[in-house]
Design a protein around this motif. Sequence first.
Motif, PDB file in Angstrom:
ATOM      1  N   SER A 101       0.832  -1.214   0.000  1.00 28.51           N
ATOM      2  CA  SER A 101       0.000   0.000   0.000  1.00 28.51           C
ATOM      3  C   SER A 101       0.868   1.267   0.000  1.00 28.51           C
ATOM      4  N   SER A 102       2.138   1.122   0.281  1.00 28.10           N
ATOM      5  CA  SER A 102       3.042   2.285   0.276  1.00 28.10           C
ATOM      6  C   SER A 102       4.473   1.772   0.383  1.00 28.10           C
ATOM      7  N   THR A 103       5.411   2.659   0.203  1.00 27.94           N
ATOM      8  CA  THR A 103       6.810   2.261   0.390  1.00 27.94           C
ATOM      9  C   THR A 103       7.066   1.997   1.871  1.00 27.94           C
ATOM     10  N   SER A 104       6.410   2.760   2.728  1.00 33.13           N
ATOM     11  CA  SER A 104       6.588   2.536   4.164  1.00 33.13           C
ATOM     12  C   SER A 104       6.168   1.120   4.539  1.00 33.13           C
ATOM     13  N   GLU A 105       5.029   0.683   3.967  1.00 34.71           N
ATOM     14  CA  GLU A 105       4.604  -0.683   4.269  1.00 34.71           C
ATOM     15  C   GLU A 105       5.607  -1.690   3.693  1.00 34.71           C
ATOM     16  N   ALA A 106       6.171  -1.372   2.532  1.00 33.45           N
ATOM     17  CA  ALA A 106       7.170  -2.268   1.936  1.00 33.45           C
ATOM     18  C   ALA A 106       8.348  -2.456   2.898  1.00 33.45           C
ATOM     19  N   TYR A 107       8.790  -1.359   3.527  1.00 35.42           N
ATOM     20  CA  TYR A 107       9.876  -1.482   4.507  1.00 35.42           C
ATOM     21  C   TYR A 107       9.477  -2.427   5.630  1.00 35.42           C
ATOM     22  N   SER A 108       8.271  -2.244   6.126  1.00 36.17           N
ATOM     23  CA  SER A 108       7.831  -3.064   7.255  1.00 36.17           C
ATOM     24  C   SER A 108       7.842  -4.554   6.876  1.00 36.17           C
TER      25      SER A 108
ATOM     26  N   ASN B 141      18.798  10.051  -2.821  1.00 38.57           N
ATOM     27  CA  ASN B 141      18.516  10.060  -1.382  1.00 38.57           C
ATOM     28  C   ASN B 141      17.693  11.297  -1.000  1.00 38.57           C
ATOM     29  N   ASN B 142      16.907  11.146   0.045  1.00 41.23           N
ATOM     30  CA  ASN B 142      16.172  12.255   0.638  1.00 41.23           C
ATOM     31  C   ASN B 142      16.856  12.588   1.955  1.00 41.23           C
ATOM     32  N   PRO B 143      17.386  13.791   2.190  1.00 39.41           N
ATOM     33  CA  PRO B 143      17.226  14.990   1.380  1.00 39.41           C
ATOM     34  C   PRO B 143      18.470  15.362   0.574  1.00 39.41           C
TER      35      PRO B 143
ATOM     36  N   ALA C 167      19.924   1.577   1.057  1.00 39.48           N
ATOM     37  CA  ALA C 167      20.463   2.722   0.319  1.00 39.48           C
ATOM     38  C   ALA C 167      19.317   3.425  -0.392  1.00 39.48           C
ATOM     39  N   VAL C 168      19.373   4.747  -0.418  1.00 41.46           N
ATOM     40  CA  VAL C 168      18.301   5.529  -1.035  1.00 41.46           C
ATOM     41  C   VAL C 168      18.922   6.315  -2.190  1.00 41.46           C
ATOM     42  N   SER C 169      18.380   6.124  -3.388  1.00 40.66           N
ATOM     43  CA  SER C 169      19.010   6.727  -4.571  1.00 40.66           C
ATOM     44  C   SER C 169      17.953   7.137  -5.594  1.00 40.66           C
TER      45      SER C 169
ATOM     46  N   LEU D 272      17.033  -1.142  -1.817  1.00 39.78           N
ATOM     47  CA  LEU D 272      17.327   0.031  -2.643  1.00 39.78           C
ATOM     48  C   LEU D 272      16.046   0.846  -2.811  1.00 39.78           C
ATOM     49  N   ASP D 273      15.997   1.967  -2.123  1.00 39.87           N
ATOM     50  CA  ASP D 273      14.811   2.837  -2.198  1.00 39.87           C
ATOM     51  C   ASP D 273      15.003   3.800  -3.367  1.00 39.87           C
ATOM     52  N   GLU D 274      14.178   3.600  -4.399  1.00 39.52           N
ATOM     53  CA  GLU D 274      14.328   4.409  -5.619  1.00 39.52           C
ATOM     54  C   GLU D 274      13.086   5.264  -5.877  1.00 39.52           C
ATOM     55  N   VAL D 275      12.417   5.681  -4.795  1.00 38.85           N
ATOM     56  CA  VAL D 275      11.148   6.387  -5.009  1.00 38.85           C
ATOM     57  C   VAL D 275      11.324   7.678  -5.826  1.00 38.85           C
ATOM     58  N   PHE D 276      12.529   8.265  -5.772  1.00 37.50           N
ATOM     59  CA  PHE D 276      12.745   9.519  -6.520  1.00 37.50           C
ATOM     60  C   PHE D 276      13.478   9.289  -7.850  1.00 37.50           C
ATOM     61  N   ALA D 277      13.494   8.034  -8.313  1.00 40.83           N
ATOM     62  CA  ALA D 277      14.315   7.707  -9.499  1.00 40.83           C
ATOM     63  C   ALA D 277      13.902   8.463 -10.761  1.00 40.83           C
TER      64      ALA D 277
ATOM     65  N   SER E 269      19.643  11.116   6.028  1.00 43.24           N
ATOM     66  CA  SER E 269      18.601  10.513   5.188  1.00 43.24           C
ATOM     67  C   SER E 269      17.219  10.762   5.772  1.00 43.24           C
ATOM     68  N   TYR E 270      16.283   9.995   5.275  1.00 48.56           N
ATOM     69  CA  TYR E 270      14.853  10.162   5.544  1.00 48.56           C
ATOM     70  C   TYR E 270      14.549   9.840   7.014  1.00 48.56           C
ATOM     71  N   PRO E 271      14.004  10.798   7.764  1.00 48.57           N
ATOM     72  CA  PRO E 271      13.842  10.596   9.206  1.00 48.57           C
ATOM     73  C   PRO E 271      12.903   9.449   9.578  1.00 48.57           C
TER      74      PRO E 271
ATOM     75  N   LEU F 270       3.665   4.857  -6.402  1.00 52.17           N
ATOM     76  CA  LEU F 270       2.991   5.916  -7.151  1.00 52.17           C
ATOM     77  C   LEU F 270       3.052   7.262  -6.443  1.00 52.17           C
ATOM     78  N   SER F 271       3.354   7.260  -5.134  1.00 50.70           N
ATOM     79  CA  SER F 271       3.336   8.536  -4.406  1.00 50.70           C
ATOM     80  C   SER F 271       4.340   9.515  -5.002  1.00 50.70           C
ATOM     81  N   LYS F 272       5.450   9.000  -5.506  1.00 56.64           N
ATOM     82  CA  LYS F 272       6.434   9.882  -6.121  1.00 56.64           C
ATOM     83  C   LYS F 272       6.428   9.717  -7.641  1.00 56.64           C
ATOM     84  N   SER F 273       6.315   8.480  -8.156  1.00 58.43           N
ATOM     85  CA  SER F 273       6.520   8.281  -9.597  1.00 58.43           C
ATOM     86  C   SER F 273       5.456   8.973 -10.430  1.00 58.43           C
TER      87      SER F 273
HETATM   88  C1  LIG Z   1      13.185   8.142   0.619  1.00 56.31           C
HETATM   89  C2  LIG Z   1      11.726   7.887   0.837  1.00 56.31           C
HETATM   90  N1  LIG Z   1      11.270   6.624   0.866  1.00 56.31           N
HETATM   91  C3  LIG Z   1       9.969   6.355   1.058  1.00 56.31           C
HETATM   92  C4  LIG Z   1       9.045   7.358   1.236  1.00 56.31           C
HETATM   93  C5  LIG Z   1       7.604   7.015   1.504  1.00 56.31           C
HETATM   94  O1  LIG Z   1       6.876   6.811   0.363  1.00 56.31           O
HETATM   95  P1  LIG Z   1       5.383   6.268   0.454  1.00 56.31           P
HETATM   96  O2  LIG Z   1       4.496   7.454   0.369  1.00 56.31           O
HETATM   97  O3  LIG Z   1       5.255   5.374  -0.755  1.00 56.31           O
HETATM   98  O4  LIG Z   1       5.231   5.500   1.721  1.00 56.31           O
HETATM   99  C6  LIG Z   1       9.472   8.689   1.215  1.00 56.31           C
HETATM  100  C7  LIG Z   1       8.514   9.791   1.401  1.00 56.31           C
HETATM  101  O5  LIG Z   1       8.818  10.952   1.320  1.00 56.31           O
HETATM  102  C8  LIG Z   1      10.845   8.954   1.018  1.00 56.31           C
HETATM  103  O6  LIG Z   1      11.322  10.215   1.029  1.00 56.31           O
END
Ligand SMILES: Cc1ncc(COP(=O)(O)O)c(C=O)c1O
Length: 391
Positions: A94-101, A171-173, A167-169, A199-204, A121-123, A234-237
């Motif tokens: 349902s989200s990238t956050s859930e994917a992490y979990s 990366n935020n921020p 790794a986030v690529s 590999l978190d590529e949400v901003f790819a 990185s992302y707090p 989809l939240s970012k792409s």
């Molecule tokens: C690096 C990174 N990963 C994941 C997320 C969360 O994305 P989602 O909305 O898909 O949970 C964010 C949200 O800003 C982010 O910055």
Amino acid sequence: MFSSRLPAALQANALSRAVSRARREGRAFLDLTLSNPTRAGITYPEGWLLALSAPGAAIYEPQPLGLPAAREAIAADYARRGVEIPPEHIAVTSSTSEAYSLLFKLLCNPCAESVLIPAPSYPLFEHLTALDGVRTGSYALDYHGRWYMDLQSVDRQWTQETRALLAVSPNNPTGSILTTGELDDIDGRCASREAALILDEVFADYPLDEEGRPIRNTGSGPARAALTFRLGGLSKSVALPQVKLGWIAVEGPAHLVSAAVERLELLCDTYLSVSTPVQLAASALIASGARTRELVHSRVRENYHRLGSLAGEYPSVNVLHADGGWSGVMRIPARASEEEIVLQLLEEDAVLVHPGFFFDFPQEAYLVISLLPEPDVFREGVHRVLERVDA
Ligand SMILES: Cc1ncc(COP(=O)(O)O)c(C=O)c1O
């Protein structure tokens, strides 16, 4: 009474309290922390919501890893970016956050094992790991005109209990994209130490420096030595955080990929958290979202260049190089603590920015600003910040 996964004290930090106070008192401010694209004056394609009312959505046919239509649409979107991943190796979330979990549950025994996370990185990583009972070690990203991974800190932080490197690529921020060499180095380390690479590529989809590190650096999938999980959503792409669709794509040695996918199936079957309408709409949302992505991309690219030229007039302020993403980072004179500076900016200049310490910068003083706000708000907000912080 309550679990120690949650923080013992729940009170808001000083900046959140100041923001609530300003809102309560009706004091307007320019928000340079805006990360919600649906509030950024971006025009969405007319009728895009209709995709969520496909007739098939009236029938519930639970499939733990996701409906084939959704998994195929996601695989096709990877192909657009030059990454070949078969739909069978994709799990919808349902989200990238859930994917992490899900991945923390897949990889780590509770309260014993750990993942390595980047700093800055992302707090949210702090909370995401704590909520799953996962420990963290943190490796450093260092700035030398561009951000580089400090591989020595990766090795220093690595223990017997390390189950994954995250790794986030981009990366935020920091906006940093992994170089090919860095990716190979962490891939090798993970493979030889029997750990996974997340590999978190949400901003790819959002390069900021067209002549810089190519985003496709993270796209050499079949050569992966380590079990690798790519995350996107989809939240970012396509800038639709409210539709709640993310995914995990699994790559690496075939025997590990199939073992991981089987276990992910069990995990996903326990929750079945992704709605049928969004899965059936995935292909249409991805297709219609191409235009939205272009609009967001132009917005962040233009604001990034605007930030550079505005700050160019202020010699004591340094805009850090970003390869991609939705954030800009400024290094400013540490005439006061970051907290004092951001509070003063809010109270006296009516502009909201984030302090570097929210993202675990190694020292002060840094400010993090979103590149999403509308150009007029961005220009005026940045101007107020620069006037205040310049030495
Ligand atoms: C690096 C990174 N990963 C994941 C997320 C969360 O994305 P989602 O909305 O898909 O949970 C964010 C949200 O800003 C982010 O910055």
